[in-house]
Design an enzyme around this catalytic site. Structure first.
Site, PDB file in Angstrom:
ATOM      1  N   ILE A   9       0.918  -1.223  -0.089  1.00  0.00           N
ATOM      2  CA  ILE A   9      -0.121  -0.011  -0.010  1.00  0.00           C
ATOM      3  C   ILE A   9       0.896   1.211   0.168  1.00  0.00           C
ATOM      4  CG2 ILE A   9      -1.536   1.264   1.413  1.00  0.00           C
ATOM      5  CD1 ILE A   9      -2.869  -1.433   2.300  1.00  0.00           C
ATOM      6  N   VAL A  55      10.339   2.991  12.044  1.00  0.00           N
ATOM      7  CA  VAL A  55       9.518   3.957  12.711  1.00  0.00           C
ATOM      8  C   VAL A  55       9.343   4.024  14.161  1.00  0.00           C
ATOM      9  CG1 VAL A  55       8.088   4.096  10.587  1.00  0.00           C
ATOM     10  CG2 VAL A  55       7.512   2.499  12.254  1.00  0.00           C
ATOM     11  N   TYR A 147      -3.498  -7.414  16.218  1.00  0.00           N
ATOM     12  CA  TYR A 147      -3.434  -6.516  14.968  1.00  0.00           C
ATOM     13  C   TYR A 147      -4.880  -5.820  15.060  1.00  0.00           C
ATOM     14  CZ  TYR A 147      -3.568  -5.346  10.534  1.00  0.00           C
ATOM     15  OH  TYR A 147      -3.568  -4.388   9.057  1.00  0.00           O
TER      16      TYR A 147
END
Ligand SMILES: NC(=O)c1ccc[n+]([C@@H]2O[C@H](COP(=O)([O-])OP(=O)(O)OC[C@H]3O[C@@H](n4cnc5c(N)ncnc54)[C@H](O)[C@@H]3O)[C@@H](O)[C@H]2O)c1
Length: 249
Positions: A9, A55, A147
């Site tokens: 994505i 990140v 998740y």
């Protein structure tokens, strides 16, 4: 800036935005693949650079922002898109599994939001923060509970961030994909197969999609462009579903 943009994505978002004239920084743990995405954008006439970063590491995120500002002069939009999954039966969730997913999907988003907002405030120009949530952030799934919880947290962080940063003219929004054909599914398919749950494999989940097919990363591009640009200036704290009608809320 798009994190997790070496493939899937994130790469799709980056390519779509570059085609609209955005100057991109492709951020990912996967340095070589990130460089390849940047090269493809450049070959297609766009502007892109890549940088390897984790990140979850604030110093690396700060360095990435410095790199973007040095390269292009300003930071305009920050996409917290990097994400991980690691399916297992609910009774087999352990602290390691929980922490691995939440470190990237939640803490990584917190750090990205903070450092992007700090930069927007410092440069005195309002910017855009966009988070990748998921349709399962609004629906639990038994074999990917951590998740799902992490993506519910992304929805909540988007709302809190919108309230925290509105005074600076910063908007915080997100989008919730459903089923997107990306490499993340290779690991999920293997894990659910090993659990004896083949009905949960990517190829078997399409029947829940009203529009009859899984998404491609390119299906996300237009929403990403909308949320990163001035057309969405009067929208904040919102999650836009891009799921072909999997979840109706
Ligand atoms: N594919 C789907 O069906 C789907 C559906 C809903 C939401 N999402 C979300 O979309 C986002 C992108 O997923 P995708 O399907 O493209 O997956 P993907 O696995 O193809 O891409 C994720 C990228 O994130 C990178 N990444 C992981 N941890 C990182 C870290 N700590 N620092 C920097 N980069 C890191 C990976 O290297 C990878 O390139 C994720 O947040 C995912 O949860 C995906």
């Amino acid at each position: 800036m798009v994190t997790g943009a070496a493939r899937g994505i994130g790469a799709g978002i980056s390519q779509a935005m570059a085609a609209e004239g955005a100057h991109l920084v492709i951020v990912d743990l996967l340095a070589d693949q990130a460089a390849e995405v940047a090269m493809t954008i450049i070959e297609n006439g766009g502007v892109a650079k890549s940088v390897a970063a984790d990140v979850t590491d604030r110093e690396q995120v700060k360095a990435v922002i410095d790199f973007a500002v040095t390269s292009y002069g300003n930071l305009d939009a920050w996409f917290n898109n990097a994400g991980v999954n690691d399916p297992r039966e609910f009774l087999s969730i352990d602290k390691e599994n929980w922490d691995f997913i939440h470190d990237v999907n939640c803490w990584g988003v917190v750090v990205g939001m903070q450092e992007a907002a700090r930069r927007f405030i410092e440069q005195g120009a309002p910017g855009k923060i966009v988070n990748t949530a998921s349709s399962v952030g609004r629906q639990g799934v038994g074999v990917i509970a951590p998740y799902c919880a992490s993506k519910a947290a992304v929805i909540s962080l988007t709302q809190s961030g919108a309230r925290a940063f509105a005074q600076h003219g910063i908007t915080v929004n997100g989008f919730a994909p459903g089923l997107v054909d990306t490499p993340i599914w290779e690991g999920i398919d293997k894990a659910v197969e090993a659990m004896g749950r083949p009905e949960l494999k990517f190829s078997r989940l399409h029947s829940d999609i009203l529009l009859g097919r899984a998404a491609l990363p390119a299906d996300i591009g237009p929403v990403a462009i909308f949320l990163a640009g001035s057309d969405s200036d009067y929208i904040t704290g919102q999650i836009i579903p891009v799921d072909g009608g999997m979840v109706l809320v």
